[in-house]
Design an enzyme around this catalytic site. Sequence first.
Site, PDB file in Angstrom:
ATOM      1  N   GLY A  67     -73.614  34.680  19.889  1.00 11.25           N
ATOM      2  CA  GLY A  67     -73.813  35.918  20.639  1.00 11.25           C
ATOM      3  C   GLY A  67     -74.587  35.751  21.935  1.00 11.25           C
ATOM      4  N   LEU A  69     -76.959  46.794  26.278  1.00 13.09           N
ATOM      5  CA  LEU A  69     -77.960  45.999  25.538  1.00 13.09           C
ATOM      6  C   LEU A  69     -79.375  46.391  25.967  1.00 13.09           C
ATOM      7  CD1 LEU A  69     -76.502  42.355  25.332  1.00 13.09           C
ATOM      8  CD2 LEU A  69     -76.284  44.212  23.693  1.00 13.09           C
ATOM      9  N   GLY A 127     -98.453  37.128  -5.069  1.00 11.78           N
ATOM     10  CA  GLY A 127     -97.177  37.108  -5.806  1.00 11.78           C
ATOM     11  C   GLY A 127     -96.449  38.439  -5.734  1.00 11.78           C
ATOM     12  N   GLU A 146     -79.441  41.214  19.754  1.00 15.46           N
ATOM     13  CA  GLU A 146     -79.879  41.800  21.041  1.00 15.46           C
ATOM     14  C   GLU A 146     -80.675  40.807  21.880  1.00 15.46           C
ATOM     15  OE1 GLU A 146     -78.562  44.438  21.739  1.00 15.46           O
ATOM     16  OE2 GLU A 146     -78.265  45.602  19.917  1.00 15.46           O
ATOM     17  N   THR A 158     -81.931  36.591  21.270  1.00 13.17           N
ATOM     18  CA  THR A 158     -82.905  35.890  20.429  1.00 13.17           C
ATOM     19  C   THR A 158     -84.239  35.775  21.173  1.00 13.17           C
ATOM     20  OG1 THR A 158     -82.282  33.770  21.372  1.00 13.17           O
ATOM     21  CG2 THR A 158     -81.049  34.482  19.414  1.00 13.17           C
TER      22      THR A 158
HETATM   23  P1  TGC Z   1     -76.022  36.687  34.610  1.00  7.27           P
HETATM   24  O1  TGC Z   1     -75.396  35.864  35.677  1.00  7.27           O
HETATM   25  O2  TGC Z   1     -77.477  36.679  34.423  1.00  7.27           O
HETATM   26  O3  TGC Z   1     -75.521  38.183  34.775  1.00  7.27           O
HETATM   27  C1  TGC Z   1     -74.158  38.508  34.829  1.00  7.27           C
HETATM   28  C2  TGC Z   1     -74.081  39.891  35.387  1.00  7.27           C
HETATM   29  O4  TGC Z   1     -74.741  40.789  34.483  1.00  7.27           O
HETATM   30  C3  TGC Z   1     -75.868  41.370  35.175  1.00  7.27           C
HETATM   31  N1  TGC Z   1     -76.959  41.431  34.202  1.00  7.27           N
HETATM   32  C4  TGC Z   1     -77.453  42.580  33.751  1.00  7.27           C
HETATM   33  N2  TGC Z   1     -77.153  43.840  34.048  1.00  7.27           N
HETATM   34  C5  TGC Z   1     -77.842  44.804  33.419  1.00  7.27           C
HETATM   35  N3  TGC Z   1     -78.802  44.532  32.499  1.00  7.27           N
HETATM   36  C6  TGC Z   1     -79.126  43.268  32.188  1.00  7.27           C
HETATM   37  N4  TGC Z   1     -80.059  43.030  31.266  1.00  7.27           N
HETATM   38  C7  TGC Z   1     -78.438  42.219  32.818  1.00  7.27           C
HETATM   39  N5  TGC Z   1     -78.489  40.872  32.730  1.00  7.27           N
HETATM   40  C8  TGC Z   1     -77.575  40.410  33.596  1.00  7.27           C
HETATM   41  C9  TGC Z   1     -76.167  40.482  36.338  1.00  7.27           C
HETATM   42  O5  TGC Z   1     -76.820  41.164  37.354  1.00  7.27           O
HETATM   43  C10 TGC Z   1     -74.773  40.049  36.725  1.00  7.27           C
HETATM   44  O6  TGC Z   1     -74.170  41.139  37.384  1.00  7.27           O
HETATM   45  P2  TGC Z   1     -73.117  40.864  38.574  1.00  7.27           P
HETATM   46  O7  TGC Z   1     -72.692  42.221  39.009  1.00  7.27           O
HETATM   47  O8  TGC Z   1     -73.862  40.099  39.615  1.00  7.27           O
HETATM   48  O9  TGC Z   1     -72.009  40.064  37.974  1.00  7.27           O
HETATM   49  O10 TGC Z   1     -75.274  36.323  33.283  1.00  7.27           O
HETATM   50  P3  TGC Z   1     -75.483  35.148  32.355  1.00  7.27           P
HETATM   51  O11 TGC Z   1     -74.195  34.935  31.670  1.00  7.27           O
HETATM   52  O12 TGC Z   1     -76.098  33.979  33.109  1.00  7.27           O
HETATM   53  O13 TGC Z   1     -76.558  35.786  31.371  1.00  7.27           O
HETATM   54  C11 TGC Z   1     -77.464  35.021  30.798  1.00  7.27           C
HETATM   55  C12 TGC Z   1     -78.138  35.777  29.649  1.00  7.27           C
HETATM   56  C13 TGC Z   1     -78.540  34.733  28.634  1.00  7.27           C
HETATM   57  C14 TGC Z   1     -79.356  36.492  30.182  1.00  7.27           C
HETATM   58  C15 TGC Z   1     -77.213  36.783  28.970  1.00  7.27           C
HETATM   59  O14 TGC Z   1     -76.040  36.170  28.611  1.00  7.27           O
HETATM   60  C16 TGC Z   1     -77.838  37.400  27.755  1.00  7.27           C
HETATM   61  O15 TGC Z   1     -78.604  38.376  27.813  1.00  7.27           O
HETATM   62  N6  TGC Z   1     -77.480  36.883  26.575  1.00  7.27           N
HETATM   63  C17 TGC Z   1     -77.861  37.483  25.297  1.00  7.27           C
HETATM   64  C18 TGC Z   1     -76.774  38.413  24.897  1.00  7.27           C
HETATM   65  C19 TGC Z   1     -77.169  39.189  23.682  1.00  7.27           C
HETATM   66  O16 TGC Z   1     -78.177  39.852  23.627  1.00  7.27           O
HETATM   67  N7  TGC Z   1     -76.301  39.101  22.691  1.00  7.27           N
HETATM   68  C20 TGC Z   1     -76.558  39.757  21.432  1.00  7.27           C
HETATM   69  C21 TGC Z   1     -75.618  40.867  21.284  1.00  7.27           C
HETATM   70  S1  TGC Z   1     -76.148  41.765  19.926  1.00  7.27           S
HETATM   71  C22 TGC Z   1     -75.031  42.913  19.964  1.00  7.27           C
HETATM   72  O17 TGC Z   1     -73.995  42.843  20.496  1.00  7.27           O
HETATM   73  C23 TGC Z   1     -75.474  44.090  19.247  1.00  7.27           C
HETATM   74  S2  TGC Z   1     -74.366  44.611  18.203  1.00  7.27           S
HETATM   75  C24 TGC Z   1     -75.384  45.168  17.049  1.00  7.27           C
HETATM   76  C25 TGC Z   1     -74.578  45.581  15.910  1.00  7.27           C
HETATM   77  O18 TGC Z   1     -73.378  45.836  16.087  1.00  7.27           O
HETATM   78  O19 TGC Z   1     -75.146  45.708  14.803  1.00  7.27           O
END
Ligand code: TGC
Length: 398
Positions: A142, A254, A355, A378, A380
Amino acid sequence: MTTAPRIDAVFDLDALLSEDEREWQQRARRFAQERIMPVIEDDFERMHFRREFVKELGELGFLGMHLKGYGCAGAGAVAYGLVCLELEAADSGWRTFVSVQGSLAMSAIHKYGSEEQKQRWLPGMAAGDLIGCFALTEPQGGSDPAGMTTTARRDGDGWVIDGAKRWIGLASFADVAVVWAKVEDPSFGGGSGGHAVRGFLVPTSTPGFTATPIDGKLSMRASVQCDLAFDGVRVDDDAILPSAKGLSGPFGCLNEARYGIVWGAMGAARACLEAAISRSVDREVFGRPIGANQLIQAKLADMFLEVEKGILLALHLGRLKEHGSLTPAQISVGKLNSVREALHIAHEARAILAGDGITNEFPVMRHAANLESVRTYEGTDEIHQLILGRELTGLNAF
Ligand code: TGC
């Protein structure tokens, strides 16, 4: 178990809240204590999600409560956070339900949907008559949504979605899934030959959509997470969310869910601290209550400090959100701190209970197990550390 001293009376949080916010909190606390607490240990053991609570949560105004219009309560960010805290003090599964429905699925439609999409889905979701899920995470992990492999390809005047998602909350009984997929079409934001992530509203009755609950979980057992398969799922043109283009679409949702966790995890922590205080007063070893020992009091004091600091941080972020200035990096500070400290508090409480702490006579082991999920979803701990590392250094370590 004797009644624990009211932790929030020691530290007067109420003084920092409006009357309206206190009312939201009390309403959630009543629901948590009167409806969830009497059944949660049994539900957790049997892996039972209590579907009938959904309508009640809608009637209480908790679903999409921070959104405006379309039957939503339009409450402030702090009020929403307090509701998350009280629900998670009962069980993370119920805060997660409210997060997935309100902060993820409803927020996606509210932020990025057309007027028709909003009218079609949001009032029913706010009322608890319809359930939504948010399909972003894929089986390979994720943390890197940019690497998703689920695709949506143009087919006549519609779209065909193929792929798989995993860990999708509520999906097996949801009415609609917000599905994030890669499209390859310059006119849809991908640039020449590039891919763009777009969101689609997929009714779960659509042929080719399958949701299978994941068995064998030792955490979040009173809620449901699923594997999803999309096998040639065909949706009409109007299923696409018009205003979500690129990864900022799902990340924007998110942000909302992570914000709720900042508060919610402190609810789980408070519940563990309360159990530890009660037991410290009740349980006698060497002829006196264990709470009379300096080592136990030092642990309780440290746990209390982290609960109060965590709630103050959540309140600060909530006020920033209400002013419209909350940034993703600030949310990462809160998510990382709240969950990490809540997990530590749960482990300390378990040790104080000795316990008994591993039994379901106390909620502590259940909270500790749930918080392992909250730590992972959301973003790690490590993802949030790296988001903050990037903020501090300007260097991207991903
Ligand atoms: P990156 O290059 O940083 O950004 C890509 C584009 O996204 C924009 N952006 C954001 N926009 C709004 N809020 C944020 N927090 C944002 N973070 C980034 C950014 O400005 C850019 O926009 P644009 O227009 O320039 O293209 O992207 P990256 O791929 O390098 O991101 C790195 C990273 C690690 C920060 C990101 O991938 C991340 O946050 N990863 C964690 C993802 C996550 O939390 N996954 C868990 C999902 S849990 C879930 O889905 C809940 S479901 C729950 C359930 O169903 O029970």
